[in-house]
Write an enzyme that holds these catalytic residues in place. Structure first.
Site, PDB file in Angstrom:
ATOM      1  N   GLU A  46       0.272   1.580  -0.894  1.00 38.40           N
ATOM      2  CA  GLU A  46       1.199   0.598  -1.450  1.00 38.40           C
ATOM      3  C   GLU A  46       0.658  -0.816  -1.301  1.00 38.40           C
ATOM      4  O   GLU A  46      -0.041  -1.128  -0.320  1.00 38.40           O
ATOM      5  CB  GLU A  46       2.576   0.654  -0.778  1.00 38.40           C
ATOM      6  CG  GLU A  46       3.469   1.791  -1.227  1.00 38.40           C
ATOM      7  CD  GLU A  46       3.449   2.959  -0.274  1.00 38.40           C
ATOM      8  OE1 GLU A  46       4.072   3.987  -0.592  1.00 38.40           O
ATOM      9  OE2 GLU A  46       2.790   2.852   0.773  1.00 38.40           O
ATOM     10  N   THR A  47       0.987  -1.635  -2.280  1.00 37.95           N
ATOM     11  CA  THR A  47       0.759  -3.081  -2.247  1.00 37.95           C
ATOM     12  C   THR A  47       2.106  -3.726  -2.555  1.00 37.95           C
ATOM     13  O   THR A  47       2.808  -3.285  -3.467  1.00 37.95           O
ATOM     14  CB  THR A  47      -0.267  -3.508  -3.309  1.00 37.95           C
ATOM     15  OG1 THR A  47      -1.524  -2.888  -3.015  1.00 37.95           O
ATOM     16  CG2 THR A  47      -0.437  -5.019  -3.337  1.00 37.95           C
TER      17      THR A  47
END
Length: 272
Positions: A46-47
Site C-alpha cells: 500500500e501507498t
C-alpha cells in the site's frame, strides 16, 4: 513542486521487520490517475496519500492505494499515516480522527498508536465452495479446518482457523490466479507463549502480506464474538517471510483496538 515523502515500518519495534508503507503528504492536488501511477511505481502493498479533511470531525483524510487499485480501509496504512501526520503537524490530543472511504476511524496516540476496528460489512461462515478453493490454495485437507468466517471490513477478507500456530507456519500455498482469494489463516500458540496466535494473509496481486492490520482487526472481532479474545492478546505475523510483526489487540467491551509499533525509516521529498 515538492511534497513530504515518508517510508515507515509498521507493526514491528525492530526496523525493517514489519510492513513497509509509503506516505505522500500535501497530496490534495493529485488526481486519481496520478495516485494510482505512484502506487504502481512504489510497488509496496500500500501507498497512502495524506490530504486535508473534508469532514469537520476529522483531523486529516487518507486515500489508500495498492499497485492494482484503491482500498476503502486498511490497517497498517492507517497507523503509518497517523504516525506521519503526527511527525508533520504534532498533536497533543490523545486521539486522532482519520477520514477515509470507509468512514471516520479513531486512532489513539501515545506510546503506541492503535486504531479502532471498523464494523465488518460481511461476516458469517464461508460456503463449501470457498472452503474447497481455500484448502486447495493452501495445500491442506479440509479436515484441518477448525473454523471459518467472513471477516470483511473493506478489503474483502475471509479467515480459516487451523489446529495450531505450527500448522499455519507449515503452509506452502499454491494460489491460482483464476480463483482470487483474500484469505487469512490463523492458529493458536500453546498457552504461555509470547503470542496468542500466528496469522498469515494472502491476496491476489500481492501474494503473502507481511503484517495485516485490517485482517487482524476483524479476526479479533470474530474471536471476541465467540468469547476467545479475552481482554486482548498479541498476534504474530510475518514469521515465514523473515519479519517480526506484532499486532496488539485490546478489547474494551465490544470495541476492538488494533495497535503496533511504527517507525520512520526514510523521509525526504517527492519531487513532483
Amino acid at each position: 513542486m515538492s511534497r513530504p515523502f515518508y517510508q515507515v515500518d509498521v507493526f514491528s519495534a525492530e526496523p525493517f521487520m514489519g510492513n513497509p508503507l509509503a506516505v505522500i503528504a500535501d497530496a490534495d492536488d493529485l488526481s486519481d490517475a496520478q495516485m494510482a501511477r505512484i502506487a504502481r511505481w512504489t510497488n509496496l502493498s500500500e501507498t497512502t496519500f495524506l490530504l486535508s479533511a473534508t469532514q469537520r470531525e476529522a483531523d486529516y483524510r487518507v486515500r489508500i492505494f495498492t499497485p492494482t487499485g484503491e482500498l476503502p480501509f486498511a490497517g497498517h496504512p492507517t497507523l503509518g499515516t497517523a504516525h506521519v501526520f503526527q511527525e508533520l503537524h504534532g498533536s497533543t490530543h490523545s486521539q486522532l480522527i482519520q477520514e477515509c472511504a470507509a468512514g471516520l476511524i479513531p486512532v489513539r496516540t501515545g506510546d503506541q498508536l492503535a486504531f479502532q476496528a471498523p464494523p465488518t460489512i460481511k461476516d458469517g461462515p464461508l460456503d463449501d465452495t470457498y472452503i474447497h478453493h481455500a484448502c486447495e490454495a493452501l495445500g491442506i485437507g479440509a479436515q484441518l479446518v477448525q473454523g471459518h468466517q467472513w471477516v470483511d471490513n473493506g478489503p474483502g477478507w475471509a479467515v480459516i482457523e487451523l489446529p495450531s500456530a505450527q500448522h499455519v507456519l507449515d503452509i506452502e500455498p499454491q494460489f491460482n490466479a483464476e480463483v482470487p482469494l483474500k484469505l487469512g489463516v490463523i492458529g493458536a500458540y500453546p498457552k504461555g507463549s509470547p503470542h496468542a496466535f500466528e496469522v498469515r494473509a494472502f491476496a491476489p496481486g500481492i501474494g503473502e502480506d507481511p503484517v495485516t492490520g485490517s485482517l487482524n482487526a476483524s479476526i479479533a472481532q470474530w474471536l471476541n464474538r465467540t468469547g476467545r479474545a479475552g481482554d486482548g492478546y498479541i498476534a504474530s505475523q510475518g514469521s515465514v517471510l523473515g519479519r517480526a510483526g506484532e499486532i496488539h489487540i485490546s478489547v474494551e467491551e465490544e470495541t476492538i483496538w488494533v495497535g503496533g509499533a511504527v517507525a520512520t525509516v526514510f523521509k525526504g521529498e517527492a519531487l513532483f
